[in-house]
Each structure stands twice: as C-alpha cells, then as structure tokens.
Design a protein around this motif. Structure first.
Motif, PDB file in Angstrom:
ATOM      1  N   GLY A  16       0.776  -1.227   0.000  1.00  0.00           N
ATOM      2  CA  GLY A  16       0.000   0.000   0.000  1.00  0.00           C
ATOM      3  C   GLY A  16       0.808   1.278   0.000  1.00  0.00           C
ATOM      4  N   LEU A  17       0.143   2.363  -0.404  1.00  0.00           N
ATOM      5  CA  LEU A  17       0.792   3.663  -0.519  1.00  0.00           C
ATOM      6  C   LEU A  17       1.123   4.259   0.841  1.00  0.00           C
ATOM      7  N   VAL A  18       0.253   4.057   1.821  1.00  0.00           N
ATOM      8  CA  VAL A  18       0.486   4.638   3.149  1.00  0.00           C
ATOM      9  C   VAL A  18       1.780   4.102   3.744  1.00  0.00           C
ATOM     10  N   ARG A  19       1.974   2.788   3.628  1.00  0.00           N
ATOM     11  CA  ARG A  19       3.199   2.208   4.186  1.00  0.00           C
ATOM     12  C   ARG A  19       4.430   2.735   3.459  1.00  0.00           C
ATOM     13  N   HIS A  20       4.333   2.907   2.150  1.00  0.00           N
ATOM     14  CA  HIS A  20       5.482   3.426   1.413  1.00  0.00           C
ATOM     15  C   HIS A  20       5.736   4.894   1.732  1.00  0.00           C
ATOM     16  N   ALA A  21       4.673   5.636   2.046  1.00  0.00           N
ATOM     17  CA  ALA A  21       4.870   7.011   2.519  1.00  0.00           C
ATOM     18  C   ALA A  21       5.604   7.000   3.857  1.00  0.00           C
ATOM     19  N   ALA A  22       5.278   6.025   4.703  1.00  0.00           N
ATOM     20  CA  ALA A  22       5.988   5.889   5.980  1.00  0.00           C
ATOM     21  C   ALA A  22       7.455   5.561   5.746  1.00  0.00           C
ATOM     22  N   TYR A  23       7.741   4.789   4.694  1.00  0.00           N
ATOM     23  CA  TYR A  23       9.134   4.489   4.372  1.00  0.00           C
ATOM     24  C   TYR A  23       9.916   5.764   4.067  1.00  0.00           C
ATOM     25  N   VAL A  24       9.256   6.737   3.420  1.00  0.00           N
ATOM     26  CA  VAL A  24       9.921   8.005   3.119  1.00  0.00           C
ATOM     27  C   VAL A  24      10.315   8.705   4.416  1.00  0.00           C
ATOM     28  N   VAL A  25       9.407   8.710   5.376  1.00  0.00           N
ATOM     29  CA  VAL A  25       9.698   9.329   6.669  1.00  0.00           C
ATOM     30  C   VAL A  25      10.853   8.603   7.353  1.00  0.00           C
ATOM     31  N   GLU A  26      10.822   7.270   7.310  1.00  0.00           N
ATOM     32  CA  GLU A  26      11.908   6.495   7.926  1.00  0.00           C
ATOM     33  C   GLU A  26      13.228   6.739   7.200  1.00  0.00           C
ATOM     34  N   ALA A  27      13.169   6.890   5.878  1.00  0.00           N
ATOM     35  CA  ALA A  27      14.380   7.173   5.114  1.00  0.00           C
ATOM     36  C   ALA A  27      14.954   8.533   5.482  1.00  0.00           C
ATOM     37  N   LEU A  28      14.082   9.504   5.720  1.00  0.00           N
ATOM     38  CA  LEU A  28      14.543  10.825   6.171  1.00  0.00           C
ATOM     39  C   LEU A  28      15.247  10.732   7.520  1.00  0.00           C
ATOM     40  N   GLY A  47      15.513  -8.016   1.203  1.00  0.00           N
ATOM     41  CA  GLY A  47      15.196  -7.105   0.112  1.00  0.00           C
ATOM     42  C   GLY A  47      13.813  -6.511   0.195  1.00  0.00           C
ATOM     43  N   ALA A  48      13.201  -6.517   1.377  1.00  0.00           N
ATOM     44  CA  ALA A  48      11.841  -6.007   1.537  1.00  0.00           C
ATOM     45  C   ALA A  48      11.866  -4.553   2.021  1.00  0.00           C
ATOM     46  N   ASN A  49      11.283  -4.289   3.201  1.00  0.00           N
ATOM     47  CA  ASN A  49      11.138  -2.897   3.640  1.00  0.00           C
ATOM     48  C   ASN A  49      12.476  -2.227   3.943  1.00  0.00           C
ATOM     49  N   ALA A  50      13.434  -2.955   4.524  1.00  0.00           N
ATOM     50  CA  ALA A  50      14.728  -2.340   4.840  1.00  0.00           C
ATOM     51  C   ALA A  50      15.424  -1.848   3.576  1.00  0.00           C
ATOM     52  N   ALA A  51      15.361  -2.658   2.519  1.00  0.00           N
ATOM     53  CA  ALA A  51      15.979  -2.248   1.258  1.00  0.00           C
ATOM     54  C   ALA A  51      15.234  -1.079   0.625  1.00  0.00           C
ATOM     55  N   ALA A  52      13.902  -1.040   0.785  1.00  0.00           N
ATOM     56  CA  ALA A  52      13.131   0.090   0.260  1.00  0.00           C
ATOM     57  C   ALA A  52      13.540   1.389   0.936  1.00  0.00           C
ATOM     58  N   ILE A  53      13.711   1.336   2.256  1.00  0.00           N
ATOM     59  CA  ILE A  53      14.119   2.529   3.002  1.00  0.00           C
ATOM     60  C   ILE A  53      15.523   2.961   2.591  1.00  0.00           C
ATOM     61  N   ALA A  54      16.425   1.991   2.414  1.00  0.00           N
ATOM     62  CA  ALA A  54      17.785   2.320   1.985  1.00  0.00           C
ATOM     63  C   ALA A  54      17.776   2.950   0.594  1.00  0.00           C
ATOM     64  N   LEU A  55      16.949   2.418  -0.295  1.00  0.00           N
ATOM     65  CA  LEU A  55      16.847   2.977  -1.645  1.00  0.00           C
ATOM     66  C   LEU A  55      16.338   4.407  -1.602  1.00  0.00           C
ATOM     67  N   LEU A  56      15.303   4.665  -0.810  1.00  0.00           N
ATOM     68  CA  LEU A  56      14.758   6.024  -0.698  1.00  0.00           C
ATOM     69  C   LEU A  56      15.777   6.978  -0.081  1.00  0.00           C
ATOM     70  N   MET A  57      16.521   6.495   0.898  1.00  0.00           N
ATOM     71  CA  MET A  57      17.577   7.302   1.504  1.00  0.00           C
ATOM     72  C   MET A  57      18.621   7.689   0.466  1.00  0.00           C
ATOM     73  N   ARG A  58      18.975   6.740  -0.386  1.00  0.00           N
ATOM     74  CA  ARG A  58      19.963   6.997  -1.429  1.00  0.00           C
ATOM     75  C   ARG A  58      19.440   8.011  -2.432  1.00  0.00           C
ATOM     76  N   VAL A  59      18.159   7.899  -2.801  1.00  0.00           N
ATOM     77  CA  VAL A  59      17.550   8.835  -3.747  1.00  0.00           C
ATOM     78  C   VAL A  59      17.588  10.261  -3.196  1.00  0.00           C
ATOM     79  N   MET A  60      17.506  10.387  -1.878  1.00  0.00           N
ATOM     80  CA  MET A  60      17.528  11.717  -1.245  1.00  0.00           C
ATOM     81  C   MET A  60      18.940  12.260  -1.059  1.00  0.00           C
TER      82      MET A  60
END
Length: 205
Positions: A16-28, A47-60
């Motif tokens: 879901g989108l809400v959880r992925h929005a939370a990943y952005v906050v965690e990446a910040l 390669g699940a949520n931890a990798a998603a957060i790392a990817l978003l952190m890298r994008v930022m």
C-alpha cells in the motif's frame, strides 16, 4: 524524488501507498542519522522494507547501500518487492547461497551480475573451536529455527516418523516458535506414537 520513487515502489506492492509514505519518513530519519555520524555506506539485510528505506535514503542524496538477500520471501514476490530496482541501485548484493544468487540473476540484466557475491551464513572461529565431534552413542537429533513453512519442520516430523517405523531409535528435539507451532505439535501426536519415539518440542525466545 523520494516521493516519486515511493510511488513507483508501491504500484507493484501489496503493502500500500500509506506504508510506502511511511518508508519516506523512515528514510529521512535514517539520512539524518547517517549524516550526523558521517556514515559513508549502509548495508541492509533482506530485500523487503529495509531495502526500500535504503533505496529512498539513497535517492535523497544519502550514502551508497548494499544488501544481503536470504530468501525465500524475496523469491516469492520479486516484482512486488521491486527486487530488480533495488538491486540496480545497490553497489553490491550478498547472496547466501549459489541458489540464492541464481534466483537474483533472474531480475537484473547480465551487466549487473558482477555485483552479486555469494557470502554464506557462518559462525566465528570461537564457535568452531568449541565444537566437538558427535559421540557415536548419541541418539539425539536437534533442529533450531522459526517454526514456519520455509523451515520445513512438518516434513522433518514426517520423515522422522518414517525412520522410526523402520527401526530408528532416537530423540528428536524441535527448538523454536512460530506460526506453525500448533500444526507441528498436532502432527507429532498424530504421526509419532510415544510408544515408538521421543519427540520433544521446546520454545525459545
């Protein structure tokens, strides 16, 4: 950029989108911590949520990241986890076995394969030095792990039952807890009569 990336990740995901929005906050939050500690690289497991957060952190604009893939979760839903996208963004990927590496190579171009390295799960020298050969008189079989379909304890109980029926005299100790605890306990009662075998089910924290 992170919000756009989160949108891309969520489109194939069941989370879901809400959880992925939370990943952005965690990446910040992760990015803030890494900059405070002057960290130059991050390694994540799975390669699940931890990798998603790392990817978003890298994008930022954060540091590079790498990841270890254990499976089988990622192999069950590689598209839903955007596994290929995460692998392309990572500087290297550690696979715990040859099978794991082969599965990962299915989701990236051949040009990315050199980033995949087989790094087996292991223990340190202190553990190995303390190990002793199994005594020939030993009759115990011990398994330790999360009680789940991935670990196969139900199959172990079935196989043990067959071996006992063919004359094996031993004691099977199942250590762990998880979603399959009750089915495993029922299977022990149904398939392995106490008169011909000894199975002990323990629970570990």
């Amino acid at each position: 950029k992170a919000l756009v990336e989160a949108w891309r990740l969520h489109r194939n995901s069941e989370r879901g989108l809400v959880r992925h929005a939370a990943y952005v906050v965690e990446a910040l939050a992760l990015l803030w911590y890494l900059r405070r500690e002057n960290t130059r690289h991050v390694h994540v497991h799975f390669g699940a949520n931890a990798a998603a957060i790392a990817l978003l952190m890298r994008v930022m604009g954060g540091p590079t990241f790498s990841m270890t893939i254990h499976g089988p979760l990622e192999f069950d839903a590689p598209i839903g986890f955007s596994l290929g996208r995460k692998m392309r963004a990572a500087v290297f990927i550690a696979a715990i076995s040859s099978y794991c590496a082969a599965q990962l190579k299915r989701w990236v171009d051949y040009s990315e394969w050199d980033k995949i390295h087989i790094v087996g799960c292991t223990v340190d020298d202190a553990w190995l030095d303390a190990a002793r050969p199994i005594e020939e008189s030993s009759e115990s079989i011990v398994t330790v792990g999360r009680l789940s379909a991935q670990k196969g304890q139900l199959l172990l109980v079935d196989a043990y039952s067959d071996a006992v029926a063919q004359g094996l005299r031993s004691r099977l100790v199942v250590i762990g807890d998880g979603e399959l605890r009750e089915p495993i306990e029922r299977r022990i009662v149904e398939w392995v009569p106490s008169s011909i075998a000894d199975i002990t089910a323990l629970v570990s924290d």
